[in-house]
Design a protein around this motif. Structure first.
Motif, PDB file in Angstrom:
ATOM      1  N   VAL A 222      46.589  45.497  32.511  1.00  0.00           N
ATOM      2  CA  VAL A 222      45.878  44.469  32.051  1.00  0.00           C
ATOM      3  C   VAL A 222      46.783  43.647  30.875  1.00  0.00           C
ATOM      4  O   VAL A 222      47.397  44.260  30.243  1.00  0.00           O
ATOM      5  CB  VAL A 222      44.598  44.889  31.456  1.00  0.00           C
ATOM      6  N   SER A 223      47.046  42.577  30.758  1.00  0.00           N
ATOM      7  CA  SER A 223      47.922  41.618  29.800  1.00  0.00           C
ATOM      8  C   SER A 223      46.678  41.122  29.034  1.00  0.00           C
ATOM      9  O   SER A 223      45.876  40.264  29.407  1.00  0.00           O
ATOM     10  CB  SER A 223      48.436  40.629  30.607  1.00  0.00           C
ATOM     11  N   PHE A 224      47.107  41.331  27.434  1.00  0.00           N
ATOM     12  CA  PHE A 224      46.024  40.755  26.799  1.00  0.00           C
ATOM     13  C   PHE A 224      46.683  39.800  25.484  1.00  0.00           C
ATOM     14  O   PHE A 224      47.848  40.633  25.019  1.00  0.00           O
ATOM     15  CB  PHE A 224      45.188  41.887  25.799  1.00  0.00           C
ATOM     16  N   ASP A 225      46.428  38.590  25.617  1.00  0.00           N
ATOM     17  CA  ASP A 225      47.142  37.852  24.813  1.00  0.00           C
ATOM     18  C   ASP A 225      46.509  36.889  23.771  1.00  0.00           C
ATOM     19  O   ASP A 225      45.477  36.394  24.380  1.00  0.00           O
ATOM     20  CB  ASP A 225      48.275  36.977  25.355  1.00  0.00           C
ATOM     21  N   THR A 226      46.826  36.803  22.576  1.00  0.00           N
ATOM     22  CA  THR A 226      45.963  36.124  21.718  1.00  0.00           C
ATOM     23  C   THR A 226      46.773  34.925  20.959  1.00  0.00           C
ATOM     24  O   THR A 226      46.303  34.401  19.976  1.00  0.00           O
ATOM     25  CB  THR A 226      45.332  36.752  20.579  1.00  0.00           C
ATOM     26  N   THR A 241      44.170  39.326  31.455  1.00  0.00           N
ATOM     27  CA  THR A 241      44.800  38.758  32.719  1.00  0.00           C
ATOM     28  C   THR A 241      45.481  39.779  33.352  1.00  0.00           C
ATOM     29  O   THR A 241      45.643  40.809  32.676  1.00  0.00           O
ATOM     30  CB  THR A 241      45.698  37.527  32.890  1.00  0.00           C
ATOM     31  N   GLY A 242      45.703  39.544  34.814  1.00  0.00           N
ATOM     32  CA  GLY A 242      46.590  40.508  35.678  1.00  0.00           C
ATOM     33  C   GLY A 242      47.236  39.770  36.650  1.00  0.00           C
ATOM     34  O   GLY A 242      47.285  38.470  36.599  1.00  0.00           O
ATOM     35  N   VAL A 243      47.603  40.652  37.458  1.00  0.00           N
ATOM     36  CA  VAL A 243      48.475  39.995  38.598  1.00  0.00           C
ATOM     37  C   VAL A 243      47.961  40.345  39.874  1.00  0.00           C
ATOM     38  O   VAL A 243      47.665  41.650  40.214  1.00  0.00           O
ATOM     39  CB  VAL A 243      50.011  40.341  38.671  1.00  0.00           C
ATOM     40  N   ASP A 244      47.565  39.899  41.164  1.00  0.00           N
ATOM     41  CA  ASP A 244      47.259  40.213  42.298  1.00  0.00           C
ATOM     42  C   ASP A 244      48.354  40.551  43.150  1.00  0.00           C
ATOM     43  O   ASP A 244      49.523  40.574  42.747  1.00  0.00           O
ATOM     44  CB  ASP A 244      46.050  39.216  42.826  1.00  0.00           C
ATOM     45  N   ASN A 245      47.842  40.651  44.479  1.00  0.00           N
ATOM     46  CA  ASN A 245      48.855  41.290  45.492  1.00  0.00           C
ATOM     47  C   ASN A 245      49.945  40.219  45.692  1.00  0.00           C
ATOM     48  O   ASN A 245      50.970  40.298  46.250  1.00  0.00           O
ATOM     49  CB  ASN A 245      48.442  41.623  46.784  1.00  0.00           C
ATOM     50  N   ASN A 246      49.554  38.892  45.362  1.00  0.00           N
ATOM     51  CA  ASN A 246      50.275  37.753  45.758  1.00  0.00           C
ATOM     52  C   ASN A 246      51.295  37.302  44.558  1.00  0.00           C
ATOM     53  O   ASN A 246      51.981  36.391  44.612  1.00  0.00           O
ATOM     54  CB  ASN A 246      49.533  36.476  46.357  1.00  0.00           C
ATOM     55  N   LYS A 247      51.223  38.141  43.585  1.00  0.00           N
ATOM     56  CA  LYS A 247      51.919  38.186  42.435  1.00  0.00           C
ATOM     57  C   LYS A 247      51.430  36.688  41.515  1.00  0.00           C
ATOM     58  O   LYS A 247      52.322  36.002  41.014  1.00  0.00           O
ATOM     59  CB  LYS A 247      53.538  37.771  42.564  1.00  0.00           C
ATOM     60  N   SER A 248      50.046  36.596  41.641  1.00  0.00           N
ATOM     61  CA  SER A 248      49.559  35.215  41.007  1.00  0.00           C
ATOM     62  C   SER A 248      48.601  35.867  39.723  1.00  0.00           C
ATOM     63  O   SER A 248      48.146  36.838  40.105  1.00  0.00           O
ATOM     64  CB  SER A 248      48.696  34.346  42.033  1.00  0.00           C
TER      65      SER A 248
END
Length: 327
Positions: A222-226, A241-248
């Protein structure tokens, strides 16, 4: 010519003005002393008379053109004594200025009327973060040209301004009510909020069914950005946010915070765990914020969740921190 009511007579002159190519405005009124009914009503051209201080010669910051040209075009409506009807008592047709041409008649106030369809279109576009000016241009393409708009871009801007003025001071309550409706429609929708002593919204967190599904599939990291901020409310937008299998990139949840302190982050991470059924990520990536680090250590189990710093922030600070040394 006889009119059933005064408004019918006024509407008749307004329709006449729209066809002829000029705008009107209501002028003085005379009432009967016996019953207070309007005995005489004057409707004049909008360029009637002169302003006492011309706008071009005044000291106002915003210069506007002079619109009064001493035009004498007018109509007088008179009340019939034994009836409640009105008649045309006097009519002056001549103007002291050029009338608008048929090609530009749609710019007059008589031809501009913001209908319910216009208002719904503006509100629907505002939900997609489309402003009034762009909404006007889009609608112009739909109807086939400016001559078919029946409204001006100023009318669009003024209506959106009135909406903001109407919801001012009630926008936070409207947000919570919207979240309550979403929760009633879908049990998978989760939100949590907190207010201060003055009942001002200071923290709110929400996650929907799609965010939960994305987290169940791709929530290992998990990426957490403020670094996102909202100028109007001075609140920080904090997405998970995160990244799915399609690197999206996929969004798991989001929050609004009034302060970026340890207390706020602890509250937010606990709300995140509640919204994700206490399923902790394997790794959480943030920037080098001490308040975040303290909050992560308090909320998440260090044996299951590892805290790592964002490479983008590291590489951004390398030149200013160790640049002269590497050189």
């Amino acid at each position: 010519m006889k009119f059933d009511t005064l408004q019918h007579g006024i509407s008749f002159y307004e329709n006449y003005a729209r066809v002829s190519g000029f705008d009107t405005r209501l002028y003085s009124t005379k009432k009967r002393k016996s019953d207070g009914k309007i005995s005489l009503k004057y409707c004049v051209c909008n360029k009637e008379g002169f302003r006492e201080t011309p706008r071009l010669q005044s000291n106002c910051k915003k210069k506007r053109p002079i619109t009064r040209m001493g035009c004498n075009a007018r109509i007088t409506l008179k009340l019939i004594n034994d009836q409640d009807n009105y008649i045309i008592f006097s009519f002056h047709e001549g103007h002291t200025h050029p009338l608008t041409t048929p090609n530009s008649a749609h710019h007059t106030k008589q031809s501009r009327n913001l209908t319910l369809a216009h208002k719904i279109y503006i509100m629907n576009n505002s939900h997609a973060n489309i402003g009034a000016t762009k909404s006007y241009r889009l609608m112009k393409e739909h109807v086939g040209g400016y001559q078919n708009m029946a409204a001006s871009v100023t009318d669009f801007i003024n209506f959106q301004r009135d909406i903001r003025k109407h919801i001012k001071g009630k926008d936070a309550q409207m947000l919570i009510e919207n979240f309550n409706r979403k929760q009633e429609m879908s049990s998978s929708f989760f939100f949590k909020y907190e207010v201060d002593d003055k009942q001002h919204l200071i923290r709110v967190f929400w996650v929907d069914a799609i965010g939960r599904k994305n987290y169940a599939s791709f929530g290992d990291i998990v990426s957490f950005d403020t670094t996102f901020s909202m100028n109007e409310y001075c609140m920080v937008f904090a997405p998970f946010t995160g990244v799915d299998n399609n690197k999206s990139c996929v969004t798991f949840a989001a929050a609004l915070l009034y302060r970026k302190d340890t207390e706020s982050f602890v509250w937010l991470y606990e709300a995140f765990r509640d919204g994700m059924s206490a399923c902790d990520p394997t790794c959480i990536i943030t920037d080098q914020d001490l308040a975040m680090k303290i909050a992560i250590d308090r909320v998440f189990d260090s044996s299951r969740t590892r805290h790592r710093l964002c490479m983008w922030h590291i590489m951004k600070k390398v030149p200013e921190k160790v640049g002269p040394t590497l050189a």
